[in-house]
Design a protein around this motif. Structure first.
Motif, PDB file in Angstrom:
ATOM      1  N   UNK A  36       0.813  -1.210   0.000  1.00 34.43           N
ATOM      2  CA  UNK A  36       0.000   0.000   0.000  1.00 34.43           C
ATOM      3  C   UNK A  36       0.850   1.265   0.000  1.00 34.43           C
ATOM      4  N   UNK A  37       2.028   1.195   0.553  1.00 32.42           N
ATOM      5  CA  UNK A  37       2.891   2.374   0.609  1.00 32.42           C
ATOM      6  C   UNK A  37       3.683   2.578  -0.683  1.00 32.42           C
ATOM      7  N   UNK A  38       3.681   1.590  -1.563  1.00 34.13           N
ATOM      8  CA  UNK A  38       4.475   1.672  -2.790  1.00 34.13           C
ATOM      9  C   UNK A  38       3.640   1.937  -4.039  1.00 34.13           C
ATOM     10  N   UNK A  39       2.386   1.503  -4.051  1.00 38.62           N
ATOM     11  CA  UNK A  39       1.570   1.633  -5.257  1.00 38.62           C
ATOM     12  C   UNK A  39       1.008   3.044  -5.384  1.00 38.62           C
ATOM     13  N   UNK A  40       0.577   3.387  -6.608  1.00 34.39           N
ATOM     14  CA  UNK A  40      -0.124   4.655  -6.806  1.00 34.39           C
ATOM     15  C   UNK A  40      -1.456   4.602  -6.073  1.00 34.39           C
ATOM     16  N   UNK A  41      -1.867   5.738  -5.528  1.00 30.05           N
ATOM     17  CA  UNK A  41      -3.104   5.757  -4.741  1.00 30.05           C
ATOM     18  C   UNK A  41      -4.332   5.533  -5.610  1.00 30.05           C
ATOM     19  N   UNK A  42      -4.343   6.095  -6.809  1.00 32.38           N
ATOM     20  CA  UNK A  42      -5.489   5.973  -7.696  1.00 32.38           C
ATOM     21  C   UNK A  42      -5.150   5.111  -8.896  1.00 32.38           C
TER      22      UNK A  42
END
Length: 468
Positions: free
Chosen positions: A213-219
């Motif tokens: 979750x901290x590495x992926x794009x938020x959207x």
């Protein structure tokens, strides 16, 4: 239901071991949340099936009573406690009513489908109703079709297989149970999940999720300009050509068809979103865990599958997806309440909400069995392309995921469905994803053939004369 059909209700009495009140299991919490987000709409597993010649109503009643007595999830209801939290309430005895419908002059299969639809749409009370709905369609008094639905609070699709596998343990002549019931029961599972190895697995799963979750794009997708109304659209696509193509790819890559189709879906999402790193939540059965295979309960949970599609061939992408599936599957056993809290917390820390609403669900449930795929020629595959069919589904404003992809259990074709939030995925892109999956799979199946043709063309080209 057809207007000419007539119906009666007969009671099925059951009794079994165990009763009392217990917390929800992790799978039940996930189903409860899904129901809440869906406006209270109950999701059902099950459907219709033809009955064997000579099967009687009394035999069907015996089988239902057998299953209800053995599997506690089928005689569990859900009450809200004084603290506002739901709890599972197990009964040791009860009565379920089975509907008997005579098809009259109508096709029993059609009447069964209408009965199935009526059961799915009928009001349901989790606190009062048993999570099972059953009916028999008769032709001239003879049972012809059976309808059985089970609330997702009680069971997942893999639990249907556990039910089917348990039926041979009934002596139909005497009603005797031939072996003790196998598989963990929900109340026992809820207690197990509060301590020991389950908590350790939970901690490991959330640690894995948080790293991702901290590495992926938020959207996942840019906003669609002027999205249509209603908001959520769906369509299905049937591709006999893709089905024939899968055998060639599987032989070359040694991958399962589910992994191949997931790779194609992931690549199409990357193309539509513009982000080469695709994030998909896939449903994991968890049936590989001890005591879970035979359990008639809801055990499936979602796992986060993150795949980078940049600068990779399709075969290499398939291998990459397989590794991601394995890693994700090992981290799909957790208390979803803690996961929901963590997703919200990480979103707050990053300054924007995280869109994790891209789903993949292979409803064929073939991963656990030896897969037999056709060995088709390139000509067969190309000729089958003319038989591809796009079907539009219902469009509405019922809350749903950003994208939800299904592989449906339809023989001799790849039958896939996609439901999208048109504020993020335009209808044209919905169609592009479905057709693009077919194009990718067919192209991957025929790549060796095309390489051979290119080599032949290269050999036929005139060569430059050596200069003196």
């Amino acid at each position: 239901m057809a207007e000419t059909a007539t119906a009666q209700r007969i009671p099925v009495h059951f009794e079994g071991a165990g009763s009392g009140v217990e917390e929800l299991t992790w799978g039940q919490w996930a189903a409860w949340r899904s129901m809440e987000l869906g406006g209270g709409r109950v999701d059902w597993a099950g459907g219709t099936m033809p009955l064997l010649d000579g099967q009687t109503i009394d035999q069907i009643v015996m089988e239902i009573a057998f299953l209800m007595s053995r599997h506690q999830s089928l005689r569990t209801r859900y009450h809200i406690g004084e603290d506002g939290l739901p709890r599972q309430v197990l009964a040791d005895t009860g009565e379920l009513f089975m509907e008997i419908v005579d098809a009259g002059q109508d096709d029993p299969a059609d009447v069964a489908e209408a009965l199935d639809a009526a059961y799915r749409d009928a009001p349901f009370d989790n606190a009062e109703d048993w999570p099972v709905r059953v009916g028999v369609v008769c032709r001239d008094g003879t049972p012809a079709w059976f309808v059985a639905l089970y609330s997702h609070m009680a069971i997942d699709a893999y639990g249907i297989e556990a039910i089917i596998n348990d039926l041979p343990n009934l002596d139909r002549a005497t009603g005797e149970h031939l072996v003790p019931v196998a598989g963990v029961q929900p109340a026992d599972l809820a207690r197990q999940q509060r301590a020991g190895s389950a908590r350790r697995q939970h901690t490991a799963s959330l640690r894995h999720w948080e790293k991702q979750l901290r590495e992926i794009a938020a959207q996942r997708f840019p906003a669609v300009e002027e999205p249509p109304s209603p908001r959520y659209w769906e369509a299905s696509y049937s591709s006999p050509a893709a089905y024939l193509a899968l055998g060639r790819i599987a032989e070359r890559t040694k991958a399962h068809s589910s992994t191949i189709l997931l790779a194609a879906y992931i690549l199409m999402l990357a193309r539509v979103s513009g982000d080469p790193t695709t994030v998909v939540r896939m449903l994991v059965s968890n049936r590989f865990r001890p005591g879970f295979k035979e359990s008639v309960a809801g055990l499936a949970q979602s796992a986060l599958c993150v795949v980078d599609t940049a600068d990779v061939s399709f075969d290499d992408l398939v291998a990459r997806v397989w590794k991601a599936q394995l890693t994700a599957g090992m981290h799909a056993y957790y208390d979803p309440r803690d996961l929901w809290d963590m997703i919200a917390r990480v979103g707050q820390e990053r300054g924007e909400a995280l869109d994790l609403q891209s789903y993949f669900n292979d409803r064929r449930r073939t991963m656990a069995v030896a897969e037999v795929l056709p060995q088709a020629s390139p000509q067969d595959i190309n000729e089958a392309l003319s038989r591809s069919r796009l079907r539009w589904g219902s469009n509405n404003d019922d809350p749903a995921a950003t994208v939800f992809f299904l592989i449906n259990p339809v023989p001799d074709t790849v039958d896939i469905g996609l439901r999208v939030d048109t504020r993020r995925v335009a209808p044209d892109d919905l169609v592009a994803i479905l057709r693009g999956i077919e194009e990718l799979v067919v192209a991957a199946a025929l790549q060796d053939e095309r390489q051979d043709e290119q080599q032949d063309e290269s050999r036929d080209e005139p060569q430059d004369e050596p200069q003196e």
